[in-house]
Design an enzyme around this catalytic site. Structure first.
Site, PDB file in Angstrom:
ATOM      1  N   HIS A 136      37.278  19.004  13.285  1.00  0.00           N
ATOM      2  CA  HIS A 136      37.058  17.765  13.306  1.00  0.00           C
ATOM      3  C   HIS A 136      35.890  17.042  12.623  1.00  0.00           C
ATOM      4  O   HIS A 136      34.848  17.539  12.838  1.00  0.00           O
ATOM      5  CB  HIS A 136      37.307  17.164  15.135  1.00  0.00           C
ATOM      6  CG  HIS A 136      38.470  17.520  15.544  1.00  0.00           C
ATOM      7  ND1 HIS A 136      38.878  17.864  16.837  1.00  0.00           N
ATOM      8  CD2 HIS A 136      39.754  17.537  14.959  1.00  0.00           C
ATOM      9  CE1 HIS A 136      40.038  18.121  16.985  1.00  0.00           C
ATOM     10  NE2 HIS A 136      40.837  17.966  16.028  1.00  0.00           N
TER      11      HIS A 136
ATOM     12  N   ARG B 105      47.780  23.902  19.214  1.00  0.00           N
ATOM     13  CA  ARG B 105      46.087  23.643  18.653  1.00  0.00           C
ATOM     14  C   ARG B 105      45.310  22.963  19.798  1.00  0.00           C
ATOM     15  O   ARG B 105      44.225  23.395  19.798  1.00  0.00           O
ATOM     16  CB  ARG B 105      46.534  22.742  17.521  1.00  0.00           C
ATOM     17  CG  ARG B 105      44.974  22.265  16.931  1.00  0.00           C
ATOM     18  CD  ARG B 105      45.183  21.558  15.502  1.00  0.00           C
ATOM     19  NE  ARG B 105      44.432  20.755  15.156  1.00  0.00           N
ATOM     20  CZ  ARG B 105      43.103  21.050  14.490  1.00  0.00           C
ATOM     21  NH1 ARG B 105      43.076  22.384  14.249  1.00  0.00           N
ATOM     22  NH2 ARG B 105      42.384  20.135  14.155  1.00  0.00           N
TER      23      ARG B 105
ATOM     24  N   TYR C  45      41.281  15.920  22.239  1.00  0.00           N
ATOM     25  CA  TYR C  45      41.969  17.368  22.539  1.00  0.00           C
ATOM     26  C   TYR C  45      41.649  17.906  23.552  1.00  0.00           C
ATOM     27  O   TYR C  45      42.706  18.626  24.315  1.00  0.00           O
ATOM     28  CB  TYR C  45      41.468  18.175  21.198  1.00  0.00           C
ATOM     29  CG  TYR C  45      42.442  17.870  19.989  1.00  0.00           C
ATOM     30  CD1 TYR C  45      42.283  16.820  19.259  1.00  0.00           C
ATOM     31  CD2 TYR C  45      43.405  18.836  19.493  1.00  0.00           C
ATOM     32  CE1 TYR C  45      43.070  16.414  18.032  1.00  0.00           C
ATOM     33  CE2 TYR C  45      43.966  18.771  18.286  1.00  0.00           C
ATOM     34  CZ  TYR C  45      43.832  17.535  17.623  1.00  0.00           C
ATOM     35  OH  TYR C  45      44.801  17.309  16.583  1.00  0.00           O
TER      36      TYR C  45
ATOM     37  N   ARG D 114      46.527  24.042  12.341  1.00  0.00           N
ATOM     38  CA  ARG D 114      47.528  22.941  12.080  1.00  0.00           C
ATOM     39  C   ARG D 114      48.816  23.779  11.204  1.00  0.00           C
ATOM     40  O   ARG D 114      48.575  24.877  10.453  1.00  0.00           O
ATOM     41  CB  ARG D 114      47.159  21.862  11.070  1.00  0.00           C
ATOM     42  CG  ARG D 114      45.947  20.914  11.776  1.00  0.00           C
ATOM     43  CD  ARG D 114      45.694  20.052  10.873  1.00  0.00           C
ATOM     44  NE  ARG D 114      44.624  19.287  11.374  1.00  0.00           N
ATOM     45  CZ  ARG D 114      43.319  19.452  11.205  1.00  0.00           C
ATOM     46  NH1 ARG D 114      42.953  20.420  10.193  1.00  0.00           N
ATOM     47  NH2 ARG D 114      42.273  18.698  11.531  1.00  0.00           N
TER      48      ARG D 114
END
Length: 315
Positions: free
Chosen positions: A283, A260, A292, A160
């Protein structure tokens, strides 16, 4: 005869000092800098709206009116729900400070968020587009080396923006003969260790060795004269670097978080196991990882159609 103490009665109309006091309590209860920025902006926007009308009570009806006002703007449901979450937290802290009655605070916390209709598709790059983006920085200046290292960390390790800004050179360590980012504290305070591919480590080394960085923040700001200054840089700078490089190679819609997401999908496409990708991204929920990846259940040639238990399967 001693005077009797007056009992403090909670207010229904909170003035600016009351709201600022509650806002400070909310921000002090948060640990992540990104959460503080988001909540600070959301609460400031609400305070501006709340104070624009005189003698406005802070209750469930008023917060519902504010939600309707937000819905009239072209805000995404996630944005509206984030702002409502900040207001609920504001009501909780105001009640905890004795400024607002528990009943009014409970009513505000019952204001429902906006339903999300459909599922956001998201944005991913192909491997070819990823290589194109990484090759956008062709010079060998300190700025170009730094930008290559940044892009490599984002798309190769799935970091991130906030995690990149806090990354220190000491975090890069050897584990079982493989370079990793050890014990990185990510979103929600969750700690994970991230494998670093060889090509990502080489990009980071090219930047740090050339810049003479031996400890501290791995990525630094560079002034107009091309000299390194300060200690690290902000997520806004990362956004600008990604946007500029993407635009230069014909990918104008790429955002840092798309890199990402791309890392996750490319891992899955090349045979990466779902739980390992979950570890990589940090996660808590496997469902978040599936979003994702853009996964959906396949019924034609389903995953359990050929598991070796069929009557005609070879023994």
């Amino acid at each position: 005869m001693a005077k009797s103490k007056r009992k403090r009665v909670p207010k229904s109309v909170l003035k600016l000092p009351d709201l600022e006091q509650s806002k400070s309590a909310v921000l002090n209860s948060l640990t992540l800098a990104s959460s503080k920025r988001s909540y600070d902006h959301a609460i400031r926007e609400f305070i501006d709206w709340y104070c624009s009308e005189p003698r406005l009570a802070f209750n469930r009806t008023v917060v519902t009116r504010y939600r309707i006002a937000l819905e009239q703007h072209p805000y995404a449901p996630s944005t509206i729900n984030l702002r409502l979450a900040a207001i609920r937290r504001l009501a909780y802290e105001a009640s905890d400070c004795g400024l607002l009655s528990p009943d009014l605070a409970a009513g505000i916390r019952r204001v429902k968020g906006v339903r999300r209709l459909g599922v956001r598709v998201g944005n991913w790059l192909t491997a070819e587009e990823g290589k194109k983006l990484l090759g956008a920085e062709t010079a060998y200046t300190p700025r170009a080396r730094r930008n290559r290292a940044l892009l490599s960390l984002l798309i190769g390790c799935g970091l991130r923006r906030a995690e990149v800004t806090t990354l220190r050179l000491e975090d890069l360590q050897l584990r079982e003969g493989h370079w990793v980012i050890a014990d990185l504290r990510g979103k929600g305070g969750h700690i994970r260790t991230i494998p670093v591919p060889r090509w990502v480590k080489e990009a980071v080394d090219s930047w740090t060795v050339g810049a003479g960085i031996t400890s501290g923040p791995s990525l630094r700001s560079i002034n107009k004269a091309g000299r390194i200054w300060g200690h690290g840089f902000t997520p806004k700078v990362i956004w600008a670097i990604v946007k500029a490089n993407a635009k230069s190679c014909g990918l104008p819609s790429v955002a840092p978080h798309d890199l990402r997401r791309t890392c996750a999908r490319l891992c899955h496409k090349t045979g990466g196991e779902l739980d390992q990708i979950q570890f990589l991204l940090g996660h808590v929920s496997i469902q978040t990882t599936e979003r994702y990846l853009g996964c959906k259940q396949r019924f034609h040639d389903a995953v359990n159609d050929h598991i070796g238990l069929e009557p005609d399967a070879p023994s």
